[in-house]
Design a protein around this motif. Structure first.
Motif, short mmCIF file in Angstrom:
data_model
loop_
_atom_site.label_atom_id
_atom_site.label_comp_id
_atom_site.label_asym_id
_atom_site.label_seq_id
_atom_site.Cartn_x
_atom_site.Cartn_y
_atom_site.Cartn_z
N ASP A 157 0.83 -1.20 0.00
CA ASP A 157 0.00 0.00 0.00
C ASP A 157 0.86 1.26 0.00
OD1 ASP A 157 -2.29 -1.49 0.07
OD2 ASP A 157 -2.55 -1.36 2.24
N PRO A 158 0.39 2.33 -0.65
CA PRO A 158 1.11 3.61 -0.57
C PRO A 158 0.99 4.19 0.83
CG PRO A 158 -1.01 3.88 -1.69
CD PRO A 158 -0.82 2.40 -1.47
N PRO A 159 1.85 5.17 1.17
CA PRO A 159 2.80 5.88 0.30
C PRO A 159 4.10 5.11 0.13
CG PRO A 159 2.89 6.78 2.50
CD PRO A 159 1.79 5.75 2.53
N PHE A 160 4.91 5.57 -0.81
CA PHE A 160 6.19 4.94 -1.10
C PHE A 160 7.31 5.98 -0.98
CE2 PHE A 160 2.96 3.02 -4.03
CZ PHE A 160 2.76 1.86 -3.31
N PRO A 161 7.60 6.43 0.21
CA PRO A 161 8.56 7.52 0.38
C PRO A 161 9.98 7.18 -0.02
CG PRO A 161 7.97 6.59 2.51
CD PRO A 161 7.03 5.99 1.51
N THR A 189 -1.76 -5.29 9.67
CA THR A 189 -0.60 -5.54 10.54
C THR A 189 -0.79 -6.75 11.44
OG1 THR A 189 -1.48 -3.89 12.09
CG2 THR A 189 0.20 -3.15 10.53
N LEU A 190 -1.87 -7.49 11.26
CA LEU A 190 -1.97 -8.81 11.89
C LEU A 190 -0.75 -9.65 11.50
CD1 LEU A 190 -3.66 -10.87 13.53
CD2 LEU A 190 -4.81 -11.47 11.38
N ALA A 191 -0.21 -9.38 10.32
CA ALA A 191 0.97 -10.12 9.85
C ALA A 191 2.17 -9.94 10.78
CB ALA A 191 1.33 -9.67 8.44
N LEU A 192 2.27 -8.80 11.45
CA LEU A 192 3.37 -8.60 12.40
C LEU A 192 3.23 -9.54 13.59
CD1 LEU A 192 3.97 -4.75 12.51
CD2 LEU A 192 5.70 -6.51 12.07
N ALA A 193 2.01 -9.72 14.06
CA ALA A 193 1.78 -10.68 15.15
C ALA A 193 2.14 -12.08 14.69
CB ALA A 193 0.32 -10.62 15.61
N TRP A 194 1.89 -12.38 13.43
CA TRP A 194 2.22 -13.70 12.90
C TRP A 194 3.73 -13.91 12.80
CZ3 TRP A 194 -1.75 -13.74 8.27
CH2 TRP A 194 -3.04 -13.93 8.79
N VAL A 195 4.50 -12.85 12.59
CA VAL A 195 5.96 -12.99 12.62
C VAL A 195 6.39 -13.38 14.03
CG1 VAL A 195 8.17 -11.79 12.35
CG2 VAL A 195 6.32 -11.33 10.74
N ALA A 196 5.85 -12.70 15.02
CA ALA A 196 6.19 -13.01 16.41
C ALA A 196 5.78 -14.44 16.77
CB ALA A 196 5.52 -12.02 17.35
N ALA A 197 4.70 -14.92 16.15
CA ALA A 197 4.17 -16.25 16.48
C ALA A 197 4.78 -17.37 15.64
CB ALA A 197 2.66 -16.25 16.28
N GLY A 198 5.67 -17.05 14.71
CA GLY A 198 6.29 -18.07 13.88
C GLY A 198 5.49 -18.47 12.66
N ARG A 199 4.45 -17.70 12.32
CA ARG A 199 3.62 -18.02 11.16
C ARG A 199 4.06 -17.27 9.91
NH1 ARG A 199 -2.03 -17.29 14.56
NH2 ARG A 199 -1.35 -18.56 16.34
N ARG A 200 4.91 -16.31 10.08
CA ARG A 200 5.55 -15.58 8.99
C ARG A 200 7.04 -15.50 9.31
NH1 ARG A 200 1.31 -16.24 6.77
NH2 ARG A 200 0.03 -14.69 5.65
N ALA A 201 7.85 -15.55 8.27
CA ALA A 201 9.30 -15.41 8.47
C ALA A 201 9.67 -13.95 8.65
CB ALA A 201 10.06 -16.00 7.29
N ALA A 202 8.90 -13.05 8.02
CA ALA A 202 9.23 -11.63 8.10
C ALA A 202 8.07 -10.79 7.59
CB ALA A 202 10.49 -11.32 7.30
N TYR A 203 8.17 -9.50 7.87
CA TYR A 203 7.22 -8.51 7.38
C TYR A 203 8.03 -7.31 6.91
CZ TYR A 203 3.48 -4.98 7.41
OH TYR A 203 2.61 -3.98 7.06
N VAL A 204 7.65 -6.75 5.76
CA VAL A 204 8.38 -5.62 5.19
C VAL A 204 7.40 -4.54 4.75
CG1 VAL A 204 9.93 -4.84 3.35
CG2 VAL A 204 10.22 -7.13 4.34
N THR A 205 7.68 -3.31 5.13
CA THR A 205 6.89 -2.18 4.63
C THR A 205 7.76 -0.94 4.52
OG1 THR A 205 4.91 -0.82 4.98
CG2 THR A 205 6.14 -1.44 6.94
N ASP A 206 7.45 -0.11 3.53
CA ASP A 206 8.08 1.20 3.42
C ASP A 206 7.34 2.14 4.37
OD1 ASP A 206 9.68 3.25 2.60
OD2 ASP A 206 8.98 3.29 0.52
N GLY A 207 7.81 3.36 4.49
CA GLY A 207 7.17 4.36 5.33
C GLY A 207 8.19 5.20 6.06
N GLY A 208 7.71 6.07 6.92
CA GLY A 208 8.59 6.92 7.71
C GLY A 208 8.89 6.27 9.04
N ASN A 209 8.86 7.07 10.10
CA ASN A 209 9.07 6.53 11.45
C ASN A 209 7.79 5.85 11.91
OD1 ASN A 209 9.65 6.03 14.13
ND2 ASN A 209 9.38 8.16 14.77
N LEU A 210 7.81 4.53 11.98
CA LEU A 210 6.62 3.77 12.31
C LEU A 210 6.56 3.35 13.78
CD1 LEU A 210 6.43 1.47 9.15
CD2 LEU A 210 5.40 3.72 9.53
#
Length: 262
Positions: A157-161, A189-210
């Motif tokens: 999803d945008p934006p793409f800074p 961002t449920l996907a971030l919880a899945w990284v912590a839970a071992g259901r995703r290897a990683a999560y990547v997003t562009d953006g500013g200070n998140l």
């Protein structure tokens, strides 16, 4: 009137608030809902607003002196408050509006406890800032990240800074990415919880200070407490100069993705 939140620690408050929002999201699912236009193709629904009201009711009852930053209602409370809660009542509104259940309810105390509720999966992921756990059917279990799935969730999803230097879509097109990982795009961002839970290897997003974003703060807190490697897309620590987010289950996965992004 007895305050049912008396005695709860911050993690308990975050969990109760996220669950209150999740109850609203489930209740209103599938109903015709009014939309509130935010511009640039973005919108909220009545479910976003009502879920945030339910969350705020818990926070006001449990922590009346704390400030709150809500996605729908903005800032509330004293500007000089020492503590601030960050609230995203329905992360994945576009999914929800078309009948997809891939959504999350995010509640985080800045630099402290946090909770991410999955309204339809029946789970709430939470942290006290030191350890991370998931609650399902009344039982708690520790979150254990692993890259075994090889699934990497990428926010398109945008934006793409950071474009043209970095574009998430280009990452997916790299041959070495396809050789090692499998992309997923759940648009929440449920996907971030899945990284912590071992259901995703990683999560990547562009953006500013998140790090202080209502959308990302709870998921970041979970990943950090679970032991994931969390940086900006440039490998720098998250903060005022940070750019985007890479949350990886382990250092090897983080290193591999960073190599592909440069």
């Amino acid at each position: 009137m007895i305050n049912s939140y008396t005695g709860l620690d911050d993690a308990g408050v975050a969990t109760a608030a996220a669950c209150a929002g999740a109850d609203v999201v489930r209740t209103l699912y599938g109903r015709p809902l009014a939309r509130i236009d935010k511009g640039a193709g973005d919108f909220a629904t009545a479910a976003d607003v009502e879920a945030e009201e339910a969350i705020l009711a818990v926070l006001r009852a449990a922590r009346p002196k704390d400030a709150v930053l809500g996605e729908e209602s903005g800032r509330q409370g004293a500007r000089d408050a020492a503590r601030q809660w960050l609230v995203d009542p329905l992360c994945g509104t576009l999914n929800y509006a078309v009948g997809s259940m891939l959504v999350a309810v995010n509640v985080a105390l800045r630099d402290g406890a946090a909770a991410v509720a999955d309204p339809f999966g029946g789970e709430v992921f939470f942290t006290d800032g030191e350890s991370a756990r998931v609650r399902r059917d009344g039982a708690d279990a520790p979150l254990t990240p692993t890259s075994a799935t090889r699934l990497v969730d990428v926010n398109l999803d945008p934006p793409f800074p950071s474009a043209p230097g970095f574009r998430a879509v280009d990452l997916l097109a790299r041959p070495e990415f396809a050789e090692r990982f499998r992309p997923r795009v759940v648009s929440t961002t449920l996907a971030l919880a899945w990284v912590a839970a071992g259901r995703r290897a990683a999560y990547v997003t562009d953006g500013g200070n998140l790090s202080a974003s209502v959308h990302f703060a709870a998921g970041i807190a979970l990943c950090r407490a679970a032991g994931c490697v969390v940086t900006g897309i440039d490998g720098a620590p998250l903060g005022q100069t940070g750019r985007g987010l890479v949350a990886a289950a382990d250092a090897e996965t983080h290193r591999a993705l960073r190599t592909m992004m440069t």
